[in-house]
Design an enzyme around this catalytic site. Sequence first.
Site, PDB file in Angstrom:
ATOM      1  N   CYS A 285       0.834  -1.203   0.000  1.00 38.51           N
ATOM      2  CA  CYS A 285       0.000   0.000   0.000  1.00 38.51           C
ATOM      3  C   CYS A 285       0.866   1.249   0.000  1.00 38.51           C
ATOM      4  O   CYS A 285       0.416   2.303  -0.432  1.00 38.51           O
ATOM      5  CB  CYS A 285      -0.924  -0.004   1.208  1.00 38.51           C
ATOM      6  SG  CYS A 285      -0.041  -0.272   2.743  1.00 38.51           S
TER       7      CYS A 285
HETATM    8  P1  NAD Z   1      -9.827  -6.500  -0.567  1.00 37.68           P
HETATM    9  O1  NAD Z   1     -10.554  -5.304  -0.091  1.00 37.68           O
HETATM   10  O2  NAD Z   1     -10.290  -7.162  -1.804  1.00 37.68           O
HETATM   11  O3  NAD Z   1      -9.870  -7.647   0.554  1.00 37.68           O
HETATM   12  C1  NAD Z   1      -9.440  -7.395   1.869  1.00 37.68           C
HETATM   13  C2  NAD Z   1     -10.223  -8.291   2.820  1.00 37.68           C
HETATM   14  O4  NAD Z   1     -11.595  -7.925   2.824  1.00 37.68           O
HETATM   15  C3  NAD Z   1     -10.175  -9.773   2.462  1.00 37.68           C
HETATM   16  O5  NAD Z   1     -10.072 -10.528   3.650  1.00 37.68           O
HETATM   17  C4  NAD Z   1     -11.533  -9.989   1.794  1.00 37.68           C
HETATM   18  O6  NAD Z   1     -12.013 -11.313   1.854  1.00 37.68           O
HETATM   19  C5  NAD Z   1     -12.405  -9.082   2.631  1.00 37.68           C
HETATM   20  N1  NAD Z   1     -13.659  -8.667   1.987  1.00 37.68           N
HETATM   21  C6  NAD Z   1     -13.937  -8.598   0.656  1.00 37.68           C
HETATM   22  N2  NAD Z   1     -15.197  -8.138   0.476  1.00 37.68           N
HETATM   23  C7  NAD Z   1     -15.716  -7.913   1.705  1.00 37.68           C
HETATM   24  C8  NAD Z   1     -16.966  -7.415   2.177  1.00 37.68           C
HETATM   25  N3  NAD Z   1     -17.942  -7.045   1.343  1.00 37.68           N
HETATM   26  N4  NAD Z   1     -17.153  -7.297   3.507  1.00 37.68           N
HETATM   27  C9  NAD Z   1     -16.173  -7.641   4.375  1.00 37.68           C
HETATM   28  N5  NAD Z   1     -14.971  -8.123   3.992  1.00 37.68           N
HETATM   29  C10 NAD Z   1     -14.743  -8.249   2.672  1.00 37.68           C
HETATM   30  O7  NAD Z   1      -8.297  -6.067  -0.657  1.00 37.68           O
HETATM   31  P2  NAD Z   1      -7.040  -6.920  -1.137  1.00 37.68           P
HETATM   32  O8  NAD Z   1      -7.083  -7.055  -2.612  1.00 37.68           O
HETATM   33  O9  NAD Z   1      -6.935  -8.161  -0.322  1.00 37.68           O
HETATM   34  O10 NAD Z   1      -5.825  -5.958  -0.714  1.00 37.68           O
HETATM   35  C11 NAD Z   1      -5.269  -4.999  -1.559  1.00 37.68           C
HETATM   36  C12 NAD Z   1      -5.675  -3.607  -1.115  1.00 37.68           C
HETATM   37  O11 NAD Z   1      -5.324  -3.410   0.249  1.00 37.68           O
HETATM   38  C13 NAD Z   1      -4.944  -2.515  -1.878  1.00 37.68           C
HETATM   39  O12 NAD Z   1      -5.839  -1.487  -2.232  1.00 37.68           O
HETATM   40  C14 NAD Z   1      -3.933  -1.978  -0.859  1.00 37.68           C
HETATM   41  O13 NAD Z   1      -3.531  -0.657  -1.072  1.00 37.68           O
HETATM   42  C15 NAD Z   1      -4.670  -2.155   0.420  1.00 37.68           C
HETATM   43  N6  NAD Z   1      -3.746  -2.212   1.556  1.00 37.68           N
HETATM   44  C16 NAD Z   1      -3.701  -1.137   2.411  1.00 37.68           C
HETATM   45  C17 NAD Z   1      -2.817  -1.125   3.477  1.00 37.68           C
HETATM   46  C18 NAD Z   1      -2.742   0.045   4.414  1.00 37.68           C
HETATM   47  O14 NAD Z   1      -2.191  -0.097   5.500  1.00 37.68           O
HETATM   48  N7  NAD Z   1      -3.287   1.199   4.059  1.00 37.68           N
HETATM   49  C19 NAD Z   1      -1.978  -2.214   3.682  1.00 37.68           C
HETATM   50  C20 NAD Z   1      -2.042  -3.294   2.801  1.00 37.68           C
HETATM   51  C21 NAD Z   1      -2.945  -3.275   1.742  1.00 37.68           C
END
Ligand code: NAD
Length: 488
Positions: A285
């Site tokens: 991120c």
């Molecule tokens: P994602 O939002 O697709 O998934 C994250 C989590 O949310 C997973 O466990 C997923 O199963 C769950 N999820 C999906 N839909 C949901 C819903 N409707 N309700 C509840 N939970 C749900 O993200 P990803 O692809 O796993 O991660 C990548 C993203 O994370 C990128 O945008 C990145 O920038 C961000 N990120 C941010 C940080 C930070 O500290 N700001 C750190 C790491 C990653």
Amino acid sequence: MTSGNTDVAGHLINGSWSSAGVTDTSSNPARPAEPVGQFANGDSSTASDAVSAAADALSGWAATPFTVRAELLEAIGAEIDRNLDALTLLCTQEEGKTLAESRGEVQIAAETFRFQAALAKTSTEKVYPSRAPGETIRTVRGPLGVVGVITPWNFPVLIPAWKIAPALAAGNTVVWKPAEDTPVLSVELAKIMQSVGLPDGVLNLLLGDGVAGAALVNDHRVDGVTFTGSVPVGQSIRDAVTSRNGRVQLELGGHNPALVFDDADLDLAIPQLVSGAMGATGQKCTATRRVICTPGIYDQVVERMAAGVRELKVGDGQDPESAIGPLISPEAHAQVAQALDAAIAEGAEVVATTSQMPDSDGSFFTPTLLTGNRDLTIATEEVFGPISTVMQVDTDDEAFALANDTAFGLSAAVYTNDHWRIARALDTLQAGILKINAPTTGSEIYAPFGGEKASSGHAAREQGDTAVDFFTRTRTAYIRPGSVQPSA
Ligand code: NAD
């Protein structure tokens, strides 16, 4: 590592393992033909069972002396260390990052448990003055309650540690819903946490995708949700939790700039710019998405970053020679490829790629350095892969304005030796993490972490001594003597 009780990685609910739900296969993004394991996909009924277990365990865990809770967290840190080699290998197999990246992540996760254990032994309560004779006014802290922890795949060991350690330290019970891309690793981590003697129901693991996650978020018995992941999912969680006046903590995407001024030391900056952009296959991120240069240094930055990118060796993370592993999945590969094609169609110029690509059907993506301007879609929208764009501006004013010209505000770096540029950066850059002569990536677990604008919610910062704030509620107590003041 502890041994599993079934061949299917499953949920941990109230101290028992279950593989309820449709079984799926977790694959190695570097070796698609080699499955990492089978896992169960929970649904709303699994989520409800996990929340029931956490709710039932809450009063007992909250009443457990903080010293005992802290000792258990220290033991988790020690067990993670004891399983360092196995967790490192599994992290690389399931997430794809290099062994060196996995090893560092696991070590810092262990340190996070130890640090939050130590913090749990310090008081965060405050005393206030009172005009009433003999009265003490002080804050009384207690756990928030049942906490939902929802984590992404890109730091599958560390991000759960950031959240679970302070949550448990403060006396909350947890339902952890890890990413569906790293379930086997999550099960091993949960087994380690459970193995130190956490009471049943204190930590529950709910495997599955967004269906299980949404069921967890929408359960009214969940007092707070801490989430790291994508912007749209974060927004849906915020809406669901705040609509019942629950507490929500969000860490979302980023579009992080590095500003390189004419006086920058490029021997220092270039390796950091290349690793900031391409490290962990650009799936951080905090990755350096844009490099903004003033005119006197732009050509050198392009030339030297290009040379650095050409040297990158992409390959299976298990090969110690690999500097960059695969993307998480074929779907992610298709998305990043599409974004690169769109950038080129919009006028971006490819100035460097590496030729050191493996002959493999894994999700390997060629690290790519672009030049371009603010009008490119890729200049403002997050693409979660090894692509970075170098841009030229005419003045310092333009550099700072361009840096802030995105919806995100997670981290920003500045390379300069000029005191006034540093002072201006600290005042004007809209980012929660400001790095001066240091990469946009990386953070210390001892210091608060979080972003601004669309990158984060408005709750307390994660990590450091602020981590506990999200996981506690504060009451203000006025304590007066129970009898009339005796005369002197
Ligand atoms: P994602 O939002 O697709 O998934 C994250 C989590 O949310 C997973 O466990 C997923 O199963 C769950 N999820 C999906 N839909 C949901 C819903 N409707 N309700 C509840 N939970 C749900 O993200 P990803 O692809 O796993 O991660 C990548 C993203 O994370 C990128 O945008 C990145 O920038 C961000 N990120 C941010 C940080 C930070 O500290 N700001 C750190 C790491 C990653």
